[in-house]
Write an enzyme that holds these catalytic residues in place. Sequence first.
Site, PDB file in Angstrom:
ATOM      1  N   LYS A  88       0.838  -1.205   0.000  1.00  0.00           N
ATOM      2  CA  LYS A  88       0.000   0.000   0.000  1.00  0.00           C
ATOM      3  C   LYS A  88       0.869   1.249   0.000  1.00  0.00           C
ATOM      4  O   LYS A  88       1.792   1.382   0.806  1.00  0.00           O
ATOM      5  CB  LYS A  88      -0.917   0.008   1.235  1.00  0.00           C
ATOM      6  N   LEU A  89       0.516   2.144  -0.900  1.00  0.00           N
ATOM      7  CA  LEU A  89       1.233   3.415  -1.044  1.00  0.00           C
ATOM      8  C   LEU A  89       0.215   4.538  -1.012  1.00  0.00           C
ATOM      9  O   LEU A  89      -0.907   4.371  -1.500  1.00  0.00           O
ATOM     10  CB  LEU A  89       1.947   3.444  -2.401  1.00  0.00           C
TER      11      LEU A  89
END
Length: 220
Positions: A88-89
Site C-alpha cells: 500500500k502506497l
Amino acid sequence: MKFFLDSAHVHEIEHALNMWNLDGVTTNPKHIQASGKPFTKVIQEIAALFAGTEKTVSVEVNPHLATYEAMVAEAEKLAALSPNFVIKLPATEAGFKSIAVLKEMGIRSNLTLVFSAAQALQAMRMGAFYVSPFTGWKEANGEETLDMIQDIVTIRDNFGFDTEVLVAAVRNGRQIVDGATAGADIITAGFAVYQEAFDHPYTHLGLARFQSFWDQTPYE
Ligand code: E4P
C-alpha cells in the site's frame, strides 16, 4: 465480487477465512497498532494464514516516507517477506511514481487514501494492482461516494486498465451494495461491518416463528 477483511487481528482473519470464504486482507497502521503486536511480527503471522494461496494481504509502507526512492526501498523489503503481499502506497506524487517503479520490479501495489476519481485514474495509469477509494471517510465528511466509485469503474473499463477497484473504509451493508452495484471488484470492511451486513432482525424473528410452528407439528 471479492470480500477482503480490513483488520490485523489474526483471530478475526481466521474466522472470516473459515466461515465467510474470505478473499484477502487489507491492513493499515491503525489496524497494526490495534493488534498490539510489532509490525513485522503481525504481518508475518497474517501472511502465514495465506501461504500457498493466491489471496493477497495489503501491507502499508511507513507513512512518514516522503520520497519515491524511500517508498520503493521499503516496499521491496516488505514484498520479500511474502509473495501474498501487495504494497500500500499513499495517493501522493511519490506514491504514484512508486507504483510504476515497483511494477517494473514485479511488485504489486495498492494505492490507498484515494478520495477522487482523478487520483484513481492516475494510479491506474501508473500501473496499480489495486486502487482503494475510501467511502466511509468521505461519507463522514458529507460527500457522496457512489458516483465516485461508478466513475472509477467506468474509467477503468473505458481504457482497459487491469487495476482492480477495491472499495475501502466501508462502514455498512449499504456501502457494500453500492460497491457491488457500481461494479467494483473488491470490498474491504471491518469484522463487525460484515457481521452486521450479513444479519437482519427479521431473519431472527422469522426463525423464532418457524421454530414455534415446527414445535407444534408432529414429525411423522
Ligand atoms: C483500506 O484498505 C484501509 O485499510 C481502510 O479501509 C481505511 O479505513 P479505516 O481504517 O478507517 O476503515
